[in-house]
Write a protein that holds these residues in place. Structure first.
Motif, short mmCIF file in Angstrom:
data_model
loop_
_atom_site.label_atom_id
_atom_site.label_comp_id
_atom_site.label_asym_id
_atom_site.label_seq_id
_atom_site.Cartn_x
_atom_site.Cartn_y
_atom_site.Cartn_z
N THR A 134 0.86 -1.18 0.00
CA THR A 134 0.00 0.00 0.00
C THR A 134 0.89 1.23 0.00
OG1 THR A 134 -0.07 0.07 2.41
CG2 THR A 134 -1.80 -1.20 1.30
N THR A 135 0.46 2.27 -0.68
CA THR A 135 1.27 3.49 -0.78
C THR A 135 1.38 4.19 0.56
OG1 THR A 135 0.52 3.76 -3.05
CG2 THR A 135 1.49 5.67 -2.00
N ASP A 136 2.56 4.74 0.82
CA ASP A 136 2.83 5.50 2.05
C ASP A 136 2.60 4.64 3.28
OD1 ASP A 136 3.75 7.70 3.35
OD2 ASP A 136 1.91 8.88 3.19
N SER A 137 3.32 3.51 3.32
CA SER A 137 3.17 2.59 4.45
C SER A 137 3.94 3.05 5.68
CB SER A 137 3.62 1.18 4.05
OG SER A 137 4.99 1.19 3.67
N LEU A 138 4.85 4.03 5.52
CA LEU A 138 5.55 4.62 6.67
C LEU A 138 5.47 6.14 6.56
CD1 LEU A 138 8.82 2.42 6.80
CD2 LEU A 138 6.78 2.20 8.23
N PRO A 139 4.28 6.70 6.76
CA PRO A 139 4.12 8.15 6.58
C PRO A 139 5.03 8.95 7.51
CG PRO A 139 2.22 7.19 7.72
CD PRO A 139 3.03 6.05 7.22
N GLY A 140 5.64 9.98 6.94
CA GLY A 140 6.51 10.84 7.73
C GLY A 140 7.93 10.35 7.89
N ALA A 141 8.28 9.20 7.28
CA ALA A 141 9.64 8.67 7.39
C ALA A 141 10.64 9.60 6.70
CB ALA A 141 9.71 7.27 6.79
N VAL A 142 11.83 9.71 7.27
CA VAL A 142 12.88 10.59 6.73
C VAL A 142 14.19 9.81 6.65
CG1 VAL A 142 14.24 12.69 7.09
CG2 VAL A 142 11.80 12.67 7.65
N ILE A 143 14.83 9.86 5.48
CA ILE A 143 16.16 9.26 5.30
C ILE A 143 17.18 10.38 5.32
CG2 ILE A 143 17.63 7.88 3.79
CD1 ILE A 143 15.02 6.78 2.52
N THR A 144 18.26 10.19 6.09
CA THR A 144 19.28 11.22 6.23
C THR A 144 20.67 10.66 5.90
OG1 THR A 144 18.00 12.34 7.96
CG2 THR A 144 20.33 12.92 7.77
N PHE A 145 21.39 11.38 5.07
CA PHE A 145 22.81 11.09 4.80
C PHE A 145 23.61 12.27 5.37
CE2 PHE A 145 20.50 8.79 1.60
CZ PHE A 145 21.25 7.66 1.31
N LYS A 146 24.67 11.98 6.14
CA LYS A 146 25.47 13.06 6.71
C LYS A 146 26.95 12.68 6.75
CE LYS A 146 24.40 11.51 11.41
NZ LYS A 146 23.75 11.87 12.70
N ASN A 147 27.79 13.71 6.90
CA ASN A 147 29.24 13.53 7.00
C ASN A 147 29.82 12.81 5.79
OD1 ASN A 147 29.17 14.69 9.62
ND2 ASN A 147 28.59 12.71 10.49
N GLY A 148 29.33 13.15 4.61
CA GLY A 148 29.85 12.53 3.40
C GLY A 148 31.23 13.06 3.05
N SER A 149 31.94 12.31 2.23
CA SER A 149 33.26 12.72 1.75
C SER A 149 33.41 12.31 0.30
CB SER A 149 34.37 12.09 2.60
OG SER A 149 34.35 10.67 2.48
N THR A 150 34.38 12.90 -0.38
CA THR A 150 34.65 12.55 -1.77
C THR A 150 36.04 11.96 -1.89
OG1 THR A 150 35.48 14.77 -2.29
CG2 THR A 150 33.13 14.34 -2.68
N THR A 212 14.51 7.80 10.06
CA THR A 212 13.69 8.20 11.21
C THR A 212 12.23 7.86 10.94
OG1 THR A 212 15.20 10.03 11.70
CG2 THR A 212 13.00 10.12 12.67
N ILE A 213 11.63 7.12 11.88
CA ILE A 213 10.23 6.71 11.77
C ILE A 213 9.44 7.37 12.90
CG2 ILE A 213 8.61 4.77 11.73
CD1 ILE A 213 10.55 4.73 9.41
N PRO A 214 8.44 8.18 12.57
CA PRO A 214 7.65 8.84 13.62
C PRO A 214 6.86 7.83 14.46
CG PRO A 214 7.30 9.90 11.48
CD PRO A 214 8.03 8.62 11.23
N ALA A 215 6.58 8.20 15.67
CA ALA A 215 5.76 7.34 16.54
C ALA A 215 4.41 7.08 15.89
CB ALA A 215 5.57 8.04 17.89
N GLY A 216 3.99 5.82 15.92
CA GLY A 216 2.69 5.44 15.37
C GLY A 216 2.68 5.25 13.86
N SER A 217 3.85 5.36 13.22
CA SER A 217 3.90 5.24 11.76
C SER A 217 4.21 3.82 11.29
CB SER A 217 4.95 6.20 11.20
OG SER A 217 5.07 6.07 9.80
N ALA A 218 5.00 3.09 12.06
CA ALA A 218 5.44 1.76 11.62
C ALA A 218 4.31 0.75 11.63
CB ALA A 218 6.57 1.28 12.54
N THR A 219 4.31 -0.12 10.61
CA THR A 219 3.37 -1.24 10.53
C THR A 219 4.15 -2.50 10.22
OG1 THR A 219 2.98 -0.78 8.18
CG2 THR A 219 1.44 0.20 9.77
#
Length: 237
Positions: A134-150, A212-219
């Motif tokens: 089903t579409t949007d099965s984890l509403p509000g989820a955020v993926i973060t990439f940080k401290n990258g290098s080349t 990051t998964i908001p409270a009440g979002s995971a199924t």
């Protein structure tokens, strides 16, 4: 006695004149010039992905921490050669907002600029909604990439990586990833978000890539989202 002295002076004087004459008529070096020439045209075919921890070697997925995604196969003089997936494993549902670190220890993308113009380039990314049927099965989820290098085998100036890349999983919002200003980013460049001891399968997690998964979002069930990386032929950031 006076005659002897005059004769000796005359002999010495003649010797000096002979030496001076020899120096005046000595030959100098003989010189000629030639040229070395080469012509370049822009590159065209696909570029082989390299190892993100050692770009002098091709990426040959053999170790347990190596990305296994296939190359993009993109051809041309400015190409996005490789993008790797990230895996967050299996986790219990929580009643609070949770941040999960990636199990993928060597996620990276690879860009090659063989235009030979130094015009610059940039990469942006966006993430689709998560789905498990089903579409949007984890509403509000955020993926973060940080401290990258080349990293690169190129001796040129490195592109700039956005320190924190936040991907809202709405399928629309884009985020700047890496940008090469004019005169930079020539050749093949890897942008990477490495975890600790990236070559070791020691069970450690990669805190530089998180979900990051908001409270009440995971199924219950498995959830997938698609990250779309787009390379353009103009600097960004």
């Amino acid at each position: 006695m006076k005659f002897t002295k005059i004769a000796l002076v005359s002999v010495i004087g003649m010797t000096s004149l002979v030496g001076a004459a020899h120096s005046t008529f000595a030959e100098g070096p003989s010189v000629g010039n030639s040229k070395a020439a080469i012509t370049f045209v822009a590159g065209s075919g696909p570029v082989t992905p390299v190892d993100p921890t050692n770009p002098t070697e091709p990426l040959v997925p053999s170790g347990p921490t190596d990305p296994t995604d296939p190359p993009t196969g993109n051809a041309g003089s400015l190409t996005l050669d490789y993008v790797s997936s990230v895996e967050f494993g299996s986790n219990e549902i929580s009643n609070r907002t949770e941040e999960y670190s990636s199990k993928s220890k060597k996620p990276f993308i690879q860009v090659t600029d063989r235009r030979g113009t130094g015009d610059g380039w940039s990469v942006i990314a966006k993430a689709s909604k998560f789905t498990n049927g089903t579409t949007d099965s984890l509403p509000g989820a955020v993926i973060t990439f940080k401290n990258g290098s080349t990293v690169s085998i190129s001796n040129g100036t490195s592109p700039e990586v956005n320190n924190t890349i936040i991907l809202n999983t709405d399928g629309n919002t884009t985020a700047a990833v890496v940008s090469a200003k004019s005169g930079t980013g020539l050749g093949t460049w890897v942008t990477r978000w490495l975890g600790p001891s990236p070559e070791e399968n020691d069970g450690s997690l990669n805190d530089n890539v998180t979900l990051t998964i908001p409270a009440g979002s995971a199924t219950v069930g498995s959830h997938d989202a698609t990250i779309t990386w787009t390379l353009t032929d103009a600097p960004g950031l």
